[in-house]
Write a protein that holds these residues in place. Structure first.
Motif, PDB file in Angstrom:
ATOM      1  N   HIS A 133       0.837  -1.206   0.000  1.00  0.00           N
ATOM      2  CA  HIS A 133       0.000   0.000   0.000  1.00  0.00           C
ATOM      3  C   HIS A 133       0.872   1.255   0.000  1.00  0.00           C
ATOM      4  N   ASP A 134       1.919   1.242   0.835  1.00  0.00           N
ATOM      5  CA  ASP A 134       2.833   2.397   0.892  1.00  0.00           C
ATOM      6  C   ASP A 134       3.503   2.623  -0.460  1.00  0.00           C
ATOM      7  N   ALA A 135       3.944   1.524  -1.090  1.00  0.00           N
ATOM      8  CA  ALA A 135       4.620   1.639  -2.387  1.00  0.00           C
ATOM      9  C   ALA A 135       3.672   2.195  -3.444  1.00  0.00           C
ATOM     10  N   LEU A 136       2.440   1.721  -3.445  1.00  0.00           N
ATOM     11  CA  LEU A 136       1.447   2.191  -4.411  1.00  0.00           C
ATOM     12  C   LEU A 136       1.120   3.661  -4.162  1.00  0.00           C
ATOM     13  N   PHE A 137       0.960   4.030  -2.896  1.00  0.00           N
ATOM     14  CA  PHE A 137       0.682   5.423  -2.547  1.00  0.00           C
ATOM     15  C   PHE A 137       1.829   6.321  -3.007  1.00  0.00           C
ATOM     16  N   ASP A 142       2.756  11.761  -6.223  1.00  0.00           N
ATOM     17  CA  ASP A 142       3.334  12.892  -6.960  1.00  0.00           C
ATOM     18  C   ASP A 142       2.656  13.122  -8.310  1.00  0.00           C
ATOM     19  N   ARG A 143       1.678  12.290  -8.643  1.00  0.00           N
ATOM     20  CA  ARG A 143       1.025  12.395  -9.948  1.00  0.00           C
ATOM     21  C   ARG A 143      -0.384  12.988  -9.855  1.00  0.00           C
ATOM     22  N   VAL A 144      -0.686  13.627  -8.735  1.00  0.00           N
ATOM     23  CA  VAL A 144      -2.004  14.250  -8.565  1.00  0.00           C
ATOM     24  C   VAL A 144      -2.196  15.290  -9.666  1.00  0.00           C
ATOM     25  N   GLY A 145      -3.338  15.228 -10.346  1.00  0.00           N
ATOM     26  CA  GLY A 145      -3.634  16.169 -11.419  1.00  0.00           C
ATOM     27  C   GLY A 145      -3.247  15.650 -12.799  1.00  0.00           C
ATOM     28  N   ASP A 165      -1.144  -0.491 -15.730  1.00  0.00           N
ATOM     29  CA  ASP A 165      -0.232  -1.340 -16.505  1.00  0.00           C
ATOM     30  C   ASP A 165       0.604  -2.291 -15.652  1.00  0.00           C
ATOM     31  N   GLU A 166       0.670  -2.069 -14.322  1.00  0.00           N
ATOM     32  CA  GLU A 166       1.417  -2.964 -13.427  1.00  0.00           C
ATOM     33  C   GLU A 166       0.486  -3.844 -12.604  1.00  0.00           C
ATOM     34  N   ASN A 167      -0.769  -3.957 -13.043  1.00  0.00           N
ATOM     35  CA  ASN A 167      -1.792  -4.767 -12.373  1.00  0.00           C
ATOM     36  C   ASN A 167      -2.196  -4.255 -10.995  1.00  0.00           C
ATOM     37  N   ASN A 168      -1.986  -2.957 -10.727  1.00  0.00           N
ATOM     38  CA  ASN A 168      -2.456  -2.358  -9.483  1.00  0.00           C
ATOM     39  C   ASN A 168      -3.920  -1.997  -9.648  1.00  0.00           C
ATOM     40  N   GLU A 169      -4.713  -2.263  -8.617  1.00  0.00           N
ATOM     41  CA  GLU A 169      -6.128  -1.920  -8.660  1.00  0.00           C
ATOM     42  C   GLU A 169      -6.305  -0.486  -8.188  1.00  0.00           C
ATOM     43  N   LEU A 170      -7.004   0.315  -8.984  1.00  0.00           N
ATOM     44  CA  LEU A 170      -7.265   1.713  -8.667  1.00  0.00           C
ATOM     45  C   LEU A 170      -8.768   1.940  -8.683  1.00  0.00           C
ATOM     46  N   ILE A 171      -9.238   2.830  -7.823  1.00  0.00           N
ATOM     47  CA  ILE A 171     -10.673   3.109  -7.775  1.00  0.00           C
ATOM     48  C   ILE A 171     -10.927   4.522  -8.275  1.00  0.00           C
ATOM     49  N   LEU A 172     -11.888   4.638  -9.194  1.00  0.00           N
ATOM     50  CA  LEU A 172     -12.308   5.928  -9.719  1.00  0.00           C
ATOM     51  C   LEU A 172     -13.706   6.213  -9.161  1.00  0.00           C
TER      52      LEU A 172
END
Length: 188
Positions: A133-137, A142-145, A165-172
């Protein structure tokens, strides 16, 4: 029969290490420190303290050694069983121990039973999850926006689950979506 059970538990521990080393992309030093901390947490619950315990982990081989250090005291004068050992017990380990010396004895983790091993696995799993979780965060903070492309994996009422692209799950969340847009599974 008892020897086989101990070997099975030792293999179970080694499999746990391999599983975490192989499936999680964690560097060696982080893995070693996480393993040591996990062992220390479990041993602190068993002994009441882990300050006199040395944990040596070799993640490459998948094995570990644990030593408990105790000071030799006169027979009958043991105040803290975790930090002190009476002279007669110390001399059973090695006959030439004297009062005041430090005894470092190996700890057989498997003898604590399945519950301790399960606790260790759970502690390890939660620490690894925390690291992920820390690594994903850190990857995205730094990519906000910025616009990030990801594939729609699942569509729910209030949010859309995406996979990058790295198989991380993101929520929109719905609040971040363009109101007129419709999302379908598999779309980018």
């Amino acid at each position: 029969m008892a020897v086989r059970k101990k070997d099975d538990e030792q293999l179970s521990m080694i499999d746990s290490f391999r599983e975490f080393k192989d499936t999680k992309n964690i560097d060696r030093t982080t893995l070693v420190s996480v393993l040591e901390e996990s062992f220390r947490n479990v041993l602190a619950k068993i002994y009441g303290s882990d300050e006199n315990i040395d944990v040596i982990v070799n993640p490459d081989k998948g094995d570990f050694e644990i030593y408990r250090n105790r000071v030799v005291v006169e027979n009958g004068e043991v105040e803290d069983d975790n930090k002190q050992i009476c002279l007669s017990d110390a001399q059973k380990i090695e006959p030439d121990y004297e009062v005041g010396e430090e005894v470092s004895e190996p700890v057989d983790f498997a003898k604590f039973g399945r519950r301790a091993i399960l606790t260790l696995r759970q502690t390890l799993a939660s620490k690894i999850l925390e690291l992920e979780h820390d690594a994903l965060f850190n990857k995205y903070k730094d990519r906000v926006g910025q616009i990030i492309s990801a594939e729609v994996y699942q569509v729910w009422k209030r949010e859309v689950l995406l996979v990058d692209d790295e198989n991380n799950e993101l929520i929109l969340p719905k609040s971040e979506q363009i109101p007129a847009d419709q999302y379908r599974k598999g779309e980018t």
